[in-house]
Design a protein around this motif. Sequence first.
Motif, short mmCIF file in Angstrom:
data_model
loop_
_atom_site.label_atom_id
_atom_site.label_comp_id
_atom_site.label_asym_id
_atom_site.label_seq_id
_atom_site.Cartn_x
_atom_site.Cartn_y
_atom_site.Cartn_z
N ILE A 1 -4.69 -16.88 -10.94
CA ILE A 1 -3.56 -17.75 -11.27
C ILE A 1 -3.70 -18.22 -12.72
O ILE A 1 -4.79 -18.19 -13.29
CB ILE A 1 -3.47 -18.97 -10.33
N GLU A 2 -2.61 -18.62 -13.30
CA GLU A 2 -2.63 -19.17 -14.65
C GLU A 2 -1.66 -20.35 -14.71
O GLU A 2 -0.72 -20.43 -13.91
CB GLU A 2 -2.25 -18.11 -15.69
N THR A 3 -1.92 -21.25 -15.63
CA THR A 3 -1.06 -22.43 -15.75
C THR A 3 -0.44 -22.49 -17.14
O THR A 3 -1.01 -22.00 -18.11
CB THR A 3 -1.84 -23.73 -15.48
N LYS A 4 0.71 -23.11 -17.21
CA LYS A 4 1.40 -23.28 -18.49
C LYS A 4 2.08 -24.64 -18.49
O LYS A 4 2.73 -25.03 -17.50
CB LYS A 4 2.44 -22.17 -18.68
N ASN B 1 -5.94 -29.39 -15.35
CA ASN B 1 -4.71 -28.84 -15.93
C ASN B 1 -3.68 -29.92 -16.16
O ASN B 1 -2.97 -29.92 -17.18
CB ASN B 1 -4.14 -27.75 -15.01
N GLY B 2 -3.59 -30.86 -15.23
CA GLY B 2 -2.67 -31.98 -15.39
C GLY B 2 -3.06 -32.86 -16.56
O GLY B 2 -2.21 -33.31 -17.33
N CYS C 1 -2.08 -34.74 -21.98
CA CYS C 1 -2.62 -35.09 -23.29
C CYS C 1 -1.94 -34.31 -24.41
O CYS C 1 -1.76 -34.83 -25.52
CB CYS C 1 -4.13 -34.88 -23.32
N ASN C 2 -1.54 -33.08 -24.13
CA ASN C 2 -0.78 -32.31 -25.11
C ASN C 2 0.53 -33.01 -25.43
O ASN C 2 0.93 -33.12 -26.60
CB ASN C 2 -0.50 -30.90 -24.59
N LYS C 3 1.22 -33.49 -24.39
CA LYS C 3 2.48 -34.19 -24.59
C LYS C 3 2.26 -35.50 -25.34
O LYS C 3 3.02 -35.86 -26.25
CB LYS C 3 3.13 -34.49 -23.23
N THR D 1 2.15 -23.41 -12.22
CA THR D 1 1.13 -22.43 -11.84
C THR D 1 1.82 -21.13 -11.49
O THR D 1 2.79 -21.12 -10.72
CB THR D 1 0.31 -22.92 -10.63
N HIS D 2 1.33 -20.02 -12.07
CA HIS D 2 1.93 -18.72 -11.85
C HIS D 2 0.86 -17.73 -11.37
O HIS D 2 -0.33 -17.90 -11.62
CB HIS D 2 2.55 -18.18 -13.15
#
Length: 255
Positions: A38-41, A67-68, A73-75, A162-163
Amino acid sequence: MPNTLEGNTVVLTGTTKPTTILTKIKSLGGEAIFCPLIETKETILLDDDKQLQQARIVDWLIFTSQNGVKAFCNKMKRHHLTPSHFNGKVAAVGTKTATCLEQNGFHVSFMPTVFSADVFVKEFPAIAGDEPNCLFIKGNRAKDTLKRGLAFDVKEWTVYDTHENLSYVQSLIELVQKKAKLILIFASPSAVDVFAKYVAPTIGWDKATIAAIGHITAARLAYYGAEVTYKPKVYTMEAVIEEIQRKKEINHERS
């Protein structure tokens, strides 16, 4: 026993490459392979600024994954905010989540004794205060355990998706077919679902020994009829490696 995993290949299927765990496996004599299923974005929406302003005034921010934390933190940084701009306390599920928060300047005020959302909803009310205003920072596949299990209102903000990651499926099939002593580590139900959908139809579930982190992941494996050999009481990658090592040592002594 320094070479507890000698002759074993250990495959990690989660989203984040755990360098220290890969090194640990190699130090125990095993072959360590990272095959993320799986990968997250990060989810970026027009109302991110409005959501951040809401996050600044709640009583509690709740995080259940690294991931959350990273997406939040990016935002936060993109909108020129720092942890000092947030008035509420922070709750985290899991040491990795807590560490990630602290590395980004937040102080974690609560963490459940077992790193699981269903334990969180049992223990959190005792320290949350009267009718707290809470915001759950989550991914698109997060279950409704918090919202359903807590007596007070919990708002939710989906900050990442999540993809399925299919780029490793064929190599994983070949690994399972080729390696005699293979241990698959699953850390989430989502990774289990991808394996069940794309890998298991070709090679089944019984060609490898399976480890699960968390009872939710273990339950998902059981749903597909897979036997879980390693399931540590502490829901961390470190704990599952220690569990594998411990059982390997016991089996060696018996033989």
